[in-house]
Design a protein around this motif. Structure first.
Motif, PDB file in Angstrom:
ATOM      1  N   MET A   1      12.460  19.933 -21.234  1.00 13.02           N
ATOM      2  CA  MET A   1      13.991  20.464 -21.111  1.00 13.02           C
ATOM      3  C   MET A   1      14.967  20.097 -20.075  1.00 13.02           C
ATOM      4  N   SER A   2      15.751  19.365 -21.309  1.00  9.64           N
ATOM      5  CA  SER A   2      16.875  18.685 -19.812  1.00  9.64           C
ATOM      6  C   SER A   2      17.770  19.589 -19.121  1.00  9.64           C
ATOM      7  N   ARG A   3      17.838  18.887 -17.782  1.00  8.07           N
ATOM      8  CA  ARG A   3      18.490  19.658 -17.392  1.00  8.07           C
ATOM      9  C   ARG A   3      20.071  19.604 -17.661  1.00  8.07           C
ATOM     10  N   GLN A   4      21.163  20.301 -16.914  1.00  9.34           N
ATOM     11  CA  GLN A   4      22.494  20.788 -17.589  1.00  9.34           C
ATOM     12  C   GLN A   4      22.913  21.453 -15.997  1.00  9.34           C
ATOM     13  N   LEU A   5      24.427  20.642 -16.306  1.00 13.18           N
ATOM     14  CA  LEU A   5      25.579  20.841 -14.984  1.00 13.18           C
ATOM     15  C   LEU A   5      25.674  22.431 -15.374  1.00 13.18           C
ATOM     16  N   GLU A   6      25.819  23.298 -14.071  1.00 13.05           N
ATOM     17  CA  GLU A   6      26.036  24.627 -14.537  1.00 13.05           C
ATOM     18  C   GLU A   6      27.796  24.650 -13.883  1.00 13.05           C
ATOM     19  N   LEU A   7      28.633  25.224 -14.024  1.00 12.32           N
ATOM     20  CA  LEU A   7      29.569  25.894 -13.183  1.00 12.32           C
ATOM     21  C   LEU A   7      30.058  25.992 -12.287  1.00 12.32           C
ATOM     22  N   ASP A   8      29.007  27.002 -11.205  1.00 13.36           N
ATOM     23  CA  ASP A   8      29.175  26.405 -10.161  1.00 13.36           C
ATOM     24  C   ASP A   8      28.719  24.995  -9.766  1.00 13.36           C
ATOM     25  N   GLU A   9      27.995  24.939 -10.027  1.00 13.01           N
ATOM     26  CA  GLU A   9      27.159  23.446  -9.798  1.00 13.01           C
ATOM     27  C   GLU A   9      28.656  22.052  -9.827  1.00 13.01           C
ATOM     28  N   LEU A  10      29.505  22.566 -10.304  1.00 10.71           N
ATOM     29  CA  LEU A  10      31.199  21.725 -10.543  1.00 10.71           C
ATOM     30  C   LEU A  10      31.831  22.328  -9.765  1.00 10.71           C
ATOM     31  N   THR A  11      31.834  23.747  -9.686  1.00 12.44           N
ATOM     32  CA  THR A  11      32.727  23.727  -8.572  1.00 12.44           C
ATOM     33  C   THR A  11      32.554  23.226  -7.327  1.00 12.44           C
ATOM     34  N   THR A  12      31.605  23.264  -6.664  1.00 12.67           N
ATOM     35  CA  THR A  12      30.819  22.958  -5.397  1.00 12.67           C
ATOM     36  C   THR A  12      31.404  21.698  -5.383  1.00 12.67           C
ATOM     37  N   LEU A  13      30.552  20.927  -6.701  1.00 15.68           N
ATOM     38  CA  LEU A  13      30.877  19.222  -6.626  1.00 15.68           C
ATOM     39  C   LEU A  13      32.706  19.072  -6.416  1.00 15.68           C
ATOM     40  N   LEU A  14      33.034  19.560  -7.027  1.00  9.50           N
ATOM     41  CA  LEU A  14      34.848  19.315  -6.686  1.00  9.50           C
ATOM     42  C   LEU A  14      35.573  19.168  -5.440  1.00  9.50           C
ATOM     43  N   ARG A  15      34.956  20.702  -4.872  1.00  8.28           N
ATOM     44  CA  ARG A  15      35.250  20.602  -3.591  1.00  8.28           C
ATOM     45  C   ARG A  15      34.436  19.709  -3.180  1.00  8.28           C
ATOM     46  N   GLU A  16      33.227  19.277  -2.606  1.00  6.72           N
ATOM     47  CA  GLU A  16      32.919  18.413  -1.508  1.00  6.72           C
ATOM     48  C   GLU A  16      33.525  17.130  -1.799  1.00  6.72           C
ATOM     49  N   CYS A  17      33.872  16.281  -3.126  1.00  4.10           N
ATOM     50  CA  CYS A  17      34.211  15.233  -3.460  1.00  4.10           C
ATOM     51  C   CYS A  17      35.984  15.180  -3.237  1.00  4.10           C
ATOM     52  N   ALA A  18      36.766  16.418  -3.440  1.00 11.18           N
ATOM     53  CA  ALA A  18      38.261  15.876  -3.495  1.00 11.18           C
ATOM     54  C   ALA A  18      39.041  17.333  -3.129  1.00 11.18           C
ATOM     55  N   GLY A  19      38.205  18.040  -2.509  1.00  6.74           N
ATOM     56  CA  GLY A  19      38.694  19.350  -1.179  1.00  6.74           C
ATOM     57  C   GLY A  19      39.300  20.679  -2.584  1.00  6.74           C
ATOM     58  N   GLU A  20      39.733  21.388  -1.693  1.00 11.65           N
ATOM     59  CA  GLU A  20      40.098  22.173  -2.669  1.00 11.65           C
ATOM     60  C   GLU A  20      41.340  22.720  -2.595  1.00 11.65           C
ATOM     61  N   ASP A  21      42.350  22.696  -3.172  1.00  9.33           N
ATOM     62  CA  ASP A  21      43.586  23.733  -3.620  1.00  9.33           C
ATOM     63  C   ASP A  21      43.634  25.151  -3.038  1.00  9.33           C
ATOM     64  N   GLU A  22      44.462  25.216  -1.991  1.00 13.85           N
ATOM     65  CA  GLU A  22      44.330  26.654  -1.637  1.00 13.85           C
ATOM     66  C   GLU A  22      45.084  27.462  -2.236  1.00 13.85           C
ATOM     67  N   SER A  23      45.079  27.918  -3.012  1.00 15.49           N
ATOM     68  CA  SER A  23      45.757  28.472  -3.705  1.00 15.49           C
ATOM     69  C   SER A  23      44.415  28.613  -5.646  1.00 15.49           C
ATOM     70  N   ALA A  24      43.876  28.195  -5.805  1.00 16.59           N
ATOM     71  CA  ALA A  24      43.441  27.789  -6.116  1.00 16.59           C
ATOM     72  C   ALA A  24      41.433  29.001  -6.356  1.00 16.59           C
ATOM     73  N   ASP A  25      41.271  29.365  -7.578  1.00 12.79           N
ATOM     74  CA  ASP A  25      40.349  30.035  -7.371  1.00 12.79           C
ATOM     75  C   ASP A  25      39.623  30.128  -8.623  1.00 12.79           C
ATOM     76  N   LEU A  26      38.198  29.158  -7.747  1.00 15.46           N
ATOM     77  CA  LEU A  26      37.383  28.261  -8.773  1.00 15.46           C
ATOM     78  C   LEU A  26      36.228  29.489  -9.393  1.00 15.46           C
ATOM     79  N   ALA A  27      36.184  30.604  -8.687  1.00 12.47           N
ATOM     80  CA  ALA A  27      34.723  30.899  -8.785  1.00 12.47           C
ATOM     81  C   ALA A  27      34.911  32.087 -10.017  1.00 12.47           C
ATOM     82  N   SER A  28      35.963  32.563 -10.780  1.00 14.96           N
ATOM     83  CA  SER A  28      35.736  32.937 -11.768  1.00 14.96           C
ATOM     84  C   SER A  28      37.193  32.866 -12.554  1.00 14.96           C
TER      85      SER A  28
END
Length: 89
Positions: A1-28
């Protein structure tokens, strides 16, 4: 079965690569919210794309990356590319 990128992984990568906008709720409820509304510009998406290409050993179509506007569209693009890769044992 091939690997898939999940939303939680994407949000972690966004935070690590580009930082997180303080007002952005990336949790839900962000799948259909445009990246620009979440505080991420095209440079942030390119940085995240480079990390995904390196970590997942997949090549993403640069034009398609620029065309996606939401996390749902981006996940579909990445997961389609991952599904097209041969299985590694």
């Amino acid at each position: 079965m091939s690997r898939q990128l999940e939303l939680d992984e994407l949000t972690t990568l966004l935070r690590e690569c580009a930082g997180e906008d303080e007002s952005a709720d990336l949790a839900s409820g962000v799948l259909d919210v445009p990246f620009t509304v979440l505080g991420y510009d095209s440079l942030a998406i390119l940085q995240t794309t480079g990390r995904i290409e390196r970590d997942y050993q997949v090549m993403l179509d640069e034009k398609a990356v620029f065309d996606v506007a939401t996390p749902r569209e981006y996940l579909a693009l990445v997961n389609d590319a991952l599904a097209g890769q041969p299985e590694v044992s």
